[in-house]
Scaffold this motif. Structure first.
Motif, PDB file in Angstrom:
ATOM      1  N   GLN A 455      78.607  25.578  19.639  1.00 45.07           N
ATOM      2  CA  GLN A 455      77.537  24.575  19.271  1.00 45.07           C
ATOM      3  C   GLN A 455      78.023  23.113  18.860  1.00 45.07           C
ATOM      4  N   GLY A 456      79.428  23.103  18.637  1.00 46.94           N
ATOM      5  CA  GLY A 456      80.141  21.729  18.315  1.00 46.94           C
ATOM      6  C   GLY A 456      79.821  21.550  16.990  1.00 46.94           C
ATOM      7  N   GLN A 457      79.654  22.526  16.131  1.00 42.71           N
ATOM      8  CA  GLN A 457      79.666  22.465  14.783  1.00 42.71           C
ATOM      9  C   GLN A 457      80.915  22.869  14.090  1.00 42.71           C
ATOM     10  N   ILE A 458      81.785  21.956  14.058  1.00 46.54           N
ATOM     11  CA  ILE A 458      83.258  22.288  13.852  1.00 46.54           C
ATOM     12  C   ILE A 458      83.615  22.407  12.373  1.00 46.54           C
ATOM     13  N   MET A 459      83.075  21.048  11.820  1.00 49.96           N
ATOM     14  CA  MET A 459      83.320  20.801  10.212  1.00 49.96           C
ATOM     15  C   MET A 459      82.071  20.832   9.509  1.00 49.96           C
ATOM     16  N   VAL A 494      88.069  21.557  19.909  1.00 55.92           N
ATOM     17  CA  VAL A 494      87.684  20.274  19.549  1.00 55.92           C
ATOM     18  C   VAL A 494      88.074  19.411  20.300  1.00 55.92           C
ATOM     19  N   VAL A 495      89.207  19.661  20.910  1.00 57.01           N
ATOM     20  CA  VAL A 495      89.691  18.740  22.240  1.00 57.01           C
ATOM     21  C   VAL A 495      88.628  18.766  23.455  1.00 57.01           C
ATOM     22  N   GLN A 496      88.341  20.153  23.742  1.00 51.36           N
ATOM     23  CA  GLN A 496      87.653  20.106  24.871  1.00 51.36           C
ATOM     24  C   GLN A 496      86.040  19.478  24.578  1.00 51.36           C
ATOM     25  N   LEU A 497      85.721  19.773  23.433  1.00 54.85           N
ATOM     26  CA  LEU A 497      84.275  19.322  23.198  1.00 54.85           C
ATOM     27  C   LEU A 497      84.534  17.589  22.956  1.00 54.85           C
ATOM     28  N   PHE A 498      85.668  17.035  22.546  1.00 61.46           N
ATOM     29  CA  PHE A 498      85.847  15.649  22.551  1.00 61.46           C
ATOM     30  C   PHE A 498      85.702  15.130  24.085  1.00 61.46           C
ATOM     31  N   ASN A 499      86.410  15.577  25.010  1.00 62.02           N
ATOM     32  CA  ASN A 499      86.195  15.182  26.452  1.00 62.02           C
ATOM     33  C   ASN A 499      84.936  15.232  27.054  1.00 62.02           C
ATOM     34  N   GLN A 500      84.206  16.450  26.648  1.00 56.92           N
ATOM     35  CA  GLN A 500      82.726  16.446  26.985  1.00 56.92           C
ATOM     36  C   GLN A 500      81.917  15.326  26.704  1.00 56.92           C
ATOM     37  N   SER A 501      81.904  15.047  25.228  1.00 56.24           N
ATOM     38  CA  SER A 501      81.152  14.001  24.445  1.00 56.24           C
ATOM     39  C   SER A 501      81.502  12.692  24.822  1.00 56.24           C
ATOM     40  N   LEU A 502      82.696  12.418  25.399  1.00 55.56           N
ATOM     41  CA  LEU A 502      83.200  11.166  25.833  1.00 55.56           C
ATOM     42  C   LEU A 502      82.756  10.859  27.309  1.00 55.56           C
ATOM     43  N   ALA A 503      82.677  12.150  28.104  1.00 49.32           N
ATOM     44  CA  ALA A 503      82.209  11.984  29.305  1.00 49.32           C
ATOM     45  C   ALA A 503      80.700  11.591  29.433  1.00 49.32           C
ATOM     46  N   SER A 504      79.930  12.255  28.497  1.00 51.89           N
ATOM     47  CA  SER A 504      78.571  12.268  28.595  1.00 51.89           C
ATOM     48  C   SER A 504      78.104  10.852  27.799  1.00 51.89           C
ATOM     49  N   GLY A 505      78.986   9.910  27.296  1.00 53.93           N
ATOM     50  CA  GLY A 505      78.574   8.864  26.624  1.00 53.93           C
ATOM     51  C   GLY A 505      78.171   8.987  25.116  1.00 53.93           C
ATOM     52  N   ASP A 506      78.371  10.181  24.616  1.00 51.63           N
ATOM     53  CA  ASP A 506      78.044  10.264  23.365  1.00 51.63           C
ATOM     54  C   ASP A 506      79.276   9.977  22.126  1.00 51.63           C
ATOM     55  N   ASP A 508      79.310   8.752  19.298  1.00 52.61           N
ATOM     56  CA  ASP A 508      79.332   9.141  17.722  1.00 52.61           C
ATOM     57  C   ASP A 508      80.135  10.454  17.721  1.00 52.61           C
ATOM     58  N   LYS A 509      79.528  11.421  18.445  1.00 51.58           N
ATOM     59  CA  LYS A 509      79.878  12.722  18.514  1.00 51.58           C
ATOM     60  C   LYS A 509      81.461  12.849  18.805  1.00 51.58           C
ATOM     61  N   ALA A 510      81.814  12.184  19.971  1.00 51.51           N
ATOM     62  CA  ALA A 510      83.204  12.156  19.855  1.00 51.51           C
ATOM     63  C   ALA A 510      84.093  11.528  18.776  1.00 51.51           C
ATOM     64  N   GLY A 511      83.598  10.490  18.092  1.00 55.26           N
ATOM     65  CA  GLY A 511      84.294  10.051  16.854  1.00 55.26           C
ATOM     66  C   GLY A 511      84.455  11.297  15.729  1.00 55.26           C
ATOM     67  N   GLU A 512      83.217  12.024  15.672  1.00 60.45           N
ATOM     68  CA  GLU A 512      83.376  13.195  14.748  1.00 60.45           C
ATOM     69  C   GLU A 512      84.240  14.038  15.033  1.00 60.45           C
ATOM     70  N   LEU A 513      84.419  14.607  16.421  1.00 61.62           N
ATOM     71  CA  LEU A 513      85.150  15.303  16.802  1.00 61.62           C
ATOM     72  C   LEU A 513      86.610  15.075  16.694  1.00 61.62           C
ATOM     73  N   LEU A 514      86.973  13.714  16.818  1.00 62.59           N
ATOM     74  CA  LEU A 514      88.367  13.135  16.622  1.00 62.59           C
ATOM     75  C   LEU A 514      88.646  13.298  15.049  1.00 62.59           C
ATOM     76  N   GLY A 515      87.969  13.014  14.192  1.00 64.11           N
ATOM     77  CA  GLY A 515      88.196  13.293  12.763  1.00 64.11           C
ATOM     78  C   GLY A 515      88.426  14.576  12.443  1.00 64.11           C
ATOM     79  N   ALA A 516      87.569  15.671  13.165  1.00 58.14           N
ATOM     80  CA  ALA A 516      87.761  17.205  12.780  1.00 58.14           C
ATOM     81  C   ALA A 516      89.191  17.509  13.261  1.00 58.14           C
ATOM     82  N   LEU A 517      89.708  17.054  14.358  1.00 57.67           N
ATOM     83  CA  LEU A 517      90.952  17.163  14.786  1.00 57.67           C
ATOM     84  C   LEU A 517      91.800  16.754  13.949  1.00 57.67           C
TER      85      LEU A 517
END
Length: 582
Positions: A455-459, A494-506, A508-517
């Motif tokens: 569900q993307g709840q990494i950290m 996290v890398v997979q979820l980041f790519n998905q968030s970036l492709a969908s235009g989210d 903020d979520k991509a930034g959160e995942l980058l911090g998690a990585l």
């Protein structure tokens, strides 16, 4: 006729004669008879080649048949394409028409904007996503913008300035600005300034200035600007802004004198936003560029020395020639430097590797010391969490002393004195067996961690994130392979979820995942690449917002990009465009 001449003719002329007519009835001599009494005459006809004639191409039957077949086939293909196109035109675009119908209904009902997916604006935008060139959707968005502008004007006339500003912001986004939008915005700002007595604003601005609050919503600069919005010729406000500008310029120079280029750059941006035409801005920017150039040399040198120390195995410890010391020195020059932060992450990973080697040698004391150092640099590293769980399963081994050993086995008097064999190291005690409840609890924690990860709840959220749940499982069973593997897989997920968030235009979520990585896998080589992609996405969004006249959201997008890459030239270019209002 004969060729003989009559010698008795007149004037010596030769008269023609008919010859002997009596032989007319006799048979003619053969052609090969030489005695025809005529002189022999030979005829020579030159043999010439007849002129060349154009060769006619003879069309055979199969040629005609093939030509007709090709023509029929081409006509058939053309007819089929036309038929398919006509069929496509005849097929009703059910989804698009349904969205447009609901958008028209929402516009008619006055449901202009919202976040639940049922407003006219959202539906028309959804229709444009299905068909970008749809005229009906484009006209609908324009009508929504005009309706929002009308509402903003109505709210302004009723004195509801906050509501008017909100409606006007939406209208500006949809209409891309315009004279009517700018006029109403100016009236709202003037009304806000007039709603408060000028004397009160002057007093508040002076208090803020004396307290050092120069920028921000309640800062002296904003209060003086509010006074100028109500009265553009207010001399007190103009003088106050000049004082604020001079104070900010002094802060920039002080920061540069102390080698703090980051603070200087941030203050210059604040000054430019407040007073875009301030006279000292060019000189301050030039001084900042010079300071950065000097710092860049020292920064690059510190990073290079840190990387060399890593290769040489000088990870941490006493002295200033270790990788840890060099990367920390680089961060003092530039606290946001990506390479220096990645270097610290590599130091933390190296310390974890050394700690695992110490655990392999059953040196728990050394392993604990190394893990403590790694935790100070990367407290949320997945490898660190796994190593610490492994540490908890190893109990420190107590070596029996010589006195205890001799007391336990005293030599006999009769026995010959021989060197005692070296005592074998006792095997480590097995870890305590888990109870049935603990086994079930660990399995449940692992199951919840996997669900949170998908569900993307990494950290986040704390305690319910995949990271926290895996760590809780390892706190009970440090050797649980499912939890250890789950922690190890989190960075790739996290890398997979980041790519998905970036492709969908989210973003903020991509930034959160980058911090998690960065937390899970400090020093990961993918982090810098993902960071660049996210910065480009924020700046692309800012450009689109500026093109629409949405300066408020454009400022937020630029700020997000600045946090990730403060020195990127494109960030500065868009900041200047935002400040100029173009």
């Amino acid at each position: 006729m004969s060729g003989r001449r009559d010698q008795n003719g007149r004037d010596g002329r030769a008269e023609p004669t008919l010859g002997d007519l009596g032989d007319l009835e006799s048979p003619r001599p053969r052609a090969d008879d030489p005695d025809d009494r005529l002189p022999p005459i030979s005829f020579h006809t030159p043999r010439t080649t007849p002129p060349a004639r154009h060769r006619r191409v003879r069309l055979r039957t199969w040629h005609v048949v093939a030509l007709v077949a090709v023509l029929i086939l081409g006509a058939g293909v053309w007819a089929m394409r036309e038929y398919q196109n006509s069929l496509r035109d005849m097929v009703p675009r059910t989804e698009l028409n349904d969205v447009l119908s609901r958008a028209d209904k929402a516009l008619q009902d006055g449901h202009l904007d919202g976040t639940d997916g049922t407003s006219a604006r959202e539906l028309y935008q959804g229709a444009r996503a299905l068909e970008p060139d749809n005229d009906r959707a484009r006209d609908g968005l324009h009508q929504v913008g005009m309706a929002e502008l009308s509402r903003a004007d109505t709210a302004f006339r009723a004195g509801r300035l906050d509501e008017a500003q909100q409606e006007l912001t939406v209208a500006r986004e949809l209409l891309g600005g315009g004279s009517d939008v700018d006029r109403l915005d100016r009236l709202i700002r003037q009304a806000r300034g007039a709603a408060q007595p000028a004397d009160d604003l002057v007093e508040r601005a002076q208090q803020a200035f004396n307290a050092g609050r120069l920028t921000g919503k309640d800062g002296a600069g904003a209060l003086y600007q509010q006074m100028l919005a109500a009265d553009g010729d207010n001399a007190v406000a103009q003088h106050g802004l000049d004082q604020v500008g001079a104070a900010l310029a002094a802060q920039v120079r002080a920061a540069l004198a102390h080698g703090d280029a980051t603070t200087a750059a941030s203050t210059i941006d604040q000054l430019a936003a407040l007073l875009p035409s301030y006279g000292d801005l060019p000189a301050l920017r030039a001084a900042l560029a010079q300071a950065r150039q000097q710092d860049d040399g020292a920064l690059l040198e510190a990073i290079s020395q840190g990387q060399q120390a890593l290769r040489d195995g000088r990870i941490a410890g006493a002295g200033d020639d270790t990788a840890l010391a060099h990367f920390q020195a680089a961060l003092k020059l530039d606290p946001n430097n990506v390479q220096a932060r990645a270097g610290l992450g590599q130091v933390a990973q190296a310390l974890v590797v050394q700690a695992n080697a110490a655990l392999d040698a059953d040196d728990t004391e050394q392993a604990s010391r190394l893990l403590d150092q790694a935790e100070a640099l990367a407290p949320k590293s997945a490898d660190l969490a796994a190593a610490k769980a492994r540490l908890t399963t190893k109990a420190p081994q107590a070596r029996p002393s010589a006195s205890t050993q001799s007391a336990a086995t005293p030599p006999t008097a009769a026995a010959p004195r021989q060197p005692a064999p070296e005592a074998a190291e006792p095997p480590p005690p097995p870890p305590p067996a888990l109870t049935a409840d603990q086994i079930e609890q660990v399995a449940e924690l692992v199951r919840r961690a996997r669900t949170a990860a998908t569900q993307g709840q990494i950290m986040l959220p704390p305690g319910e994130s995949a990271y926290d749940l895996y760590r809780n499982a390892l706190a009970i069973d440090g050797n649980n392979q499912a939890a250890l593997q789950g922690l190890e897989d989190l960075p790739n997920l996290v890398v997979q979820l980041f790519n998905q968030s970036l492709a969908s235009g989210d973003l903020d979520k991509a930034g959160e995942l980058l911090g998690a990585l960065g937390d899970l896998s400090p020093g990961d080589s993918n982090e810098s690449v993902l960071r660049e992609r996210l910065v480009d996405a924020w700046l692309d969004q800012a450009e689109q917002q500026l093109d629409r006249g949405d300066r408020a959201n454009a400022a937020q997008s630029i700020e997000q990009a600045r946090r990730l890459a403060p020195y990127l030239p494109r960030v500065s270019e868009l900041s200047r465009r935002l400040q100029s209002g173009h």
